[in-house]
Scaffold this motif. Structure first.
Motif, mmCIF file in Angstrom:
data_model
loop_
_atom_site.group_PDB
_atom_site.id
_atom_site.type_symbol
_atom_site.label_atom_id
_atom_site.label_comp_id
_atom_site.label_asym_id
_atom_site.label_seq_id
_atom_site.Cartn_x
_atom_site.Cartn_y
_atom_site.Cartn_z
ATOM 1 N N MET A 36 11.586 -34.448 49.931
ATOM 2 C CA MET A 36 12.236 -34.578 51.246
ATOM 3 C C MET A 36 12.103 -33.218 51.920
ATOM 4 S SD MET A 36 15.854 -36.625 50.985
ATOM 5 C CE MET A 36 16.104 -36.505 52.765
ATOM 6 N N ASN A 37 11.849 -33.216 53.185
ATOM 7 C CA ASN A 37 11.783 -31.963 53.931
ATOM 8 C C ASN A 37 12.952 -31.826 54.898
ATOM 9 O OD1 ASN A 37 9.169 -31.148 52.879
ATOM 10 N ND2 ASN A 37 8.334 -32.827 54.114
ATOM 11 N N PHE A 38 13.350 -32.976 55.459
ATOM 12 C CA PHE A 38 14.356 -32.934 56.517
ATOM 13 C C PHE A 38 15.488 -33.926 56.257
ATOM 14 C CE2 PHE A 38 10.275 -31.706 58.359
ATOM 15 C CZ PHE A 38 10.594 -30.465 58.902
ATOM 16 N N CYS A 39 16.632 -33.591 56.778
ATOM 17 C CA CYS A 39 17.800 -34.458 56.674
ATOM 18 C C CYS A 39 17.611 -35.681 57.573
ATOM 19 C CB CYS A 39 19.050 -33.679 57.093
ATOM 20 S SG CYS A 39 20.549 -34.681 57.133
ATOM 21 N N SER A 40 17.777 -36.869 57.007
ATOM 22 C CA SER A 40 17.575 -38.090 57.795
ATOM 23 C C SER A 40 18.721 -38.320 58.771
ATOM 24 C CB SER A 40 17.426 -39.292 56.861
ATOM 25 O OG SER A 40 18.560 -39.389 56.017
ATOM 26 N N SER A 41 19.800 -37.579 58.607
ATOM 27 C CA SER A 41 20.928 -37.730 59.521
ATOM 28 C C SER A 41 20.827 -36.777 60.713
ATOM 29 C CB SER A 41 22.242 -37.488 58.768
ATOM 30 O OG SER A 41 23.332 -37.591 59.643
ATOM 31 N N CYS A 42 20.665 -35.471 60.429
ATOM 32 C CA CYS A 42 20.690 -34.496 61.533
ATOM 33 C C CYS A 42 19.331 -33.883 61.841
ATOM 34 C CB CYS A 42 21.721 -33.401 61.250
ATOM 35 S SG CYS A 42 21.170 -32.165 60.050
ATOM 36 N N GLY A 43 18.332 -34.108 60.958
ATOM 37 C CA GLY A 43 16.988 -33.615 61.246
ATOM 38 C C GLY A 43 16.725 -32.185 60.842
ATOM 39 N N GLU A 44 17.724 -31.498 60.295
ATOM 40 C CA GLU A 44 17.511 -30.113 59.851
ATOM 41 C C GLU A 44 16.917 -30.089 58.438
ATOM 42 O OE1 GLU A 44 17.933 -27.462 61.890
ATOM 43 O OE2 GLU A 44 18.380 -28.964 63.435
ATOM 44 N N SER A 45 16.616 -28.901 57.931
ATOM 45 C CA SER A 45 15.947 -28.781 56.627
ATOM 46 C C SER A 45 16.876 -29.103 55.460
ATOM 47 C CB SER A 45 15.425 -27.351 56.439
ATOM 48 O OG SER A 45 14.431 -27.093 57.398
ATOM 49 N N VAL A 46 16.279 -29.663 54.415
ATOM 50 C CA VAL A 46 17.014 -29.879 53.164
ATOM 51 C C VAL A 46 16.442 -28.964 52.091
ATOM 52 C CG1 VAL A 46 17.584 -32.285 53.654
ATOM 53 C CG2 VAL A 46 15.471 -31.743 52.429
ATOM 54 N N SER A 47 17.252 -28.724 51.064
ATOM 55 C CA SER A 47 16.760 -27.966 49.907
ATOM 56 C C SER A 47 17.412 -28.526 48.652
ATOM 57 C CB SER A 47 17.067 -26.479 50.057
ATOM 58 O OG SER A 47 18.460 -26.286 50.165
ATOM 59 N N ARG A 48 16.888 -28.137 47.474
ATOM 60 C CA ARG A 48 17.445 -28.602 46.204
ATOM 61 C C ARG A 48 18.661 -27.774 45.847
ATOM 62 N NH1 ARG A 48 15.908 -33.498 44.632
ATOM 63 N NH2 ARG A 48 16.315 -32.976 42.460
ATOM 64 N N LYS A 49 19.778 -28.443 45.630
ATOM 65 C CA LYS A 49 21.016 -27.762 45.252
ATOM 66 C C LYS A 49 21.827 -28.699 44.378
ATOM 67 C CE LYS A 49 22.081 -25.035 49.364
ATOM 68 N NZ LYS A 49 22.806 -25.077 50.629
ATOM 69 N N THR A 50 22.672 -28.137 43.531
ATOM 70 C CA THR A 50 23.623 -28.948 42.785
ATOM 71 C C THR A 50 24.941 -28.941 43.557
ATOM 72 O OG1 THR A 50 22.598 -28.327 40.684
ATOM 73 C CG2 THR A 50 24.826 -29.249 40.595
ATOM 74 N N PRO A 51 25.327 -30.088 44.117
ATOM 75 C CA PRO A 51 26.599 -30.136 44.860
ATOM 76 C C PRO A 51 27.779 -29.739 43.964
ATOM 77 C CG PRO A 51 25.297 -32.107 45.281
ATOM 78 C CD PRO A 51 24.622 -31.388 44.145
ATOM 79 N N ASP A 52 28.844 -29.266 44.566
ATOM 80 C CA ASP A 52 30.002 -28.756 43.813
ATOM 81 C C ASP A 52 30.534 -29.760 42.789
ATOM 82 O OD1 ASP A 52 29.890 -26.386 45.104
ATOM 83 O OD2 ASP A 52 31.469 -26.841 46.560
ATOM 84 N N ASP A 53 30.602 -31.024 43.160
ATOM 85 C CA ASP A 53 31.209 -32.026 42.284
ATOM 86 C C ASP A 53 30.168 -32.757 41.443
ATOM 87 O OD1 ASP A 53 29.928 -33.356 44.295
ATOM 88 O OD2 ASP A 53 31.547 -34.774 44.686
ATOM 89 N N ASP A 54 29.020 -32.161 41.275
ATOM 90 C CA ASP A 54 27.908 -32.855 40.626
ATOM 91 C C ASP A 54 27.382 -32.011 39.466
ATOM 92 O OD1 ASP A 54 25.905 -34.725 40.186
ATOM 93 O OD2 ASP A 54 25.346 -34.848 42.292
ATOM 94 N N ASN A 55 26.474 -32.571 38.686
ATOM 95 C CA ASN A 55 25.896 -31.824 37.573
ATOM 96 C C ASN A 55 24.372 -31.840 37.583
ATOM 97 O OD1 ASN A 55 25.404 -34.424 36.786
ATOM 98 N ND2 ASN A 55 26.928 -34.442 35.152
ATOM 99 N N ARG A 56 23.787 -32.243 38.716
ATOM 100 C CA ARG A 56 22.330 -32.156 38.810
ATOM 101 C C ARG A 56 21.898 -31.880 40.249
ATOM 102 N NH1 ARG A 56 20.186 -37.057 35.926
ATOM 103 N NH2 ARG A 56 22.189 -37.012 34.846
ATOM 104 N N GLU A 57 20.693 -31.407 40.378
ATOM 105 C CA GLU A 57 20.192 -31.051 41.704
ATOM 106 C C GLU A 57 19.935 -32.288 42.558
ATOM 107 O OE1 GLU A 57 16.726 -28.625 41.616
ATOM 108 O OE2 GLU A 57 17.818 -26.815 41.049
ATOM 109 N N ARG A 58 20.253 -32.156 43.825
ATOM 110 C CA ARG A 58 19.973 -33.214 44.812
ATOM 111 C C ARG A 58 19.326 -32.543 46.025
ATOM 112 N NH1 ARG A 58 21.673 -37.670 41.659
ATOM 113 N NH2 ARG A 58 23.638 -37.120 40.692
ATOM 114 N N TRP A 59 18.820 -33.375 46.919
ATOM 115 C CA TRP A 59 18.432 -32.872 48.224
ATOM 116 C C TRP A 59 19.703 -32.757 49.067
ATOM 117 C CZ3 TRP A 59 13.906 -30.762 48.560
ATOM 118 C CH2 TRP A 59 12.829 -31.254 47.846
#
Lengths: 212, 212
Positions: A36-59
């Motif tokens: 994924m390169n861009f956010c399908s909601s706002c159109g800005e860039s996405v990157s791989r990160k592990t969200p605070d409440d999660d245990n694996r990387e997501r876009w």
């Protein structure tokens, strides 16, 4: 083993060559198909990160923070039977053009798994079926897919749908085993005949590139 | 019936309140949860269109033409058993905070359905299990989800994971039926006890808002 990661129809979404291991939850590896390169909601860039409440990387969107989960897809199929013969479709599309398959394809929103199997049969073989019981589940791990197979009764005639070159009925000893399109379908057919019409529960099978 | 469209954990993706009917394939209805504004590949605008080789509307990029399919998600769970009692988790997260559930959650890429059920049990109940057979499949149509439930043997101890307030073992006559979090889990538990440890195949159940 190219067909291992192929899906039964062309509406394949974005699931290939992932390498998440279990356990522990490792950082997701991902391929072009999971990019994924861009956010399908706002159109800005996405990157791989592990969200605070999660245990694996997501876009994750760098601007609005939306998390874009990617999860396995469901493929639904059935084995339509009539007078001891079963219906197979010769594929008119890639992947596996010219190979035989049971009617199967990606489950759609708004339908049940059984309805999906019936719909695929209508689309690929112009055939109406009465769905029976779930007899096989194949985890196609590297493709990020779960393939579900139901028994079915063929209710009337059939014809080649847009995605099929040909549709035909086969007795068990006529199955073109060397020309079956997908490993999952081959497994399902073998279990189908082993069951001899009985419901012996859902046979579970795992397909991974490293294991097949 | 709010819980009908709720998923067992918070990583829910974008599946709610869709209204695609079967058959025929109607133009997809979609809610905020299925909304897309921008192409995740090139960042340009998307709109609803029926691709040439398709029979239903999808999100299609107006610039690069990429089709963004949206399909049902798989939720995997299990019923861990030991000495005639089964393990349930009291949810520490919404939806259904404070209600009891079998360990279950969204299947991740890179795992099998059985591994997903085991992983969820590890995460929610700090418990290791040996997965048995698939005994229930629930089509949660309005949520765009397929819920799969396996039998399981609890191998050791347990404790409340981050998503649980409490984890406990229940005999059949101790199940808090009025406080079970989800319809699908309640169905699975009922079938689990009806089966009395036997593999009677995968019980199939459909949940739709209009039918429940």
């Amino acid at each position: 083993m190219a067909e291992l990661v192929d899906a039964p129809d062309s509406k394949s979404g974005f699931r290939k060559e992932v390498g998440v291991r279990f356990p522990p939850p490792a950082p997701c590896l991902y391929s072009e198909d999971n990019m994924m390169n861009f956010c399908s909601s706002c159109g800005e860039s996405v990157s791989r990160k592990t969200p605070d409440d999660d245990n694996r990387e997501r876009w994750v969107c760098e601007s609005c923070g939306m998390v874009h989960y990617q999860n396995p897809l469901v493929v639904v199929g059935c084995v339509p039977e009539k007078d001891g013969k079963i219906l197979l479709c010769k594929r008119a599309i890639e992947p596996r053009y010219g190979y035989w398959t049971v009617p199967a394809g990606f489950m759609e929103l708004g339908e049940t798994t059984a309805q999906g199997g019936a719909r695929e049969t209508l689309e690929e073989a112009c055939a109406e079926v009465e769905i029976g019981h779930l007899f096989a589940l194949v985890d196609v791990v590297d493709a990020g897919q779960v393939h579900l197979f139901y028994t079915a009764k063929l209710l009337g005639g059939f014809d080649a749908g847009a995605e099929s070159l040909e549709v035909a009925m086969f007795a068990e000893d006529e199955i073109p085993w060397d020309d079956i399109a997908f490993h999952s379908g081959r497994y399902a057919l073998k279990k189908y005949f082993e069951d001899k019409g009985e419901n012996n529960g859902a046979h579970i099978h795992e397909l991974r590139r490293s294991k097949s």
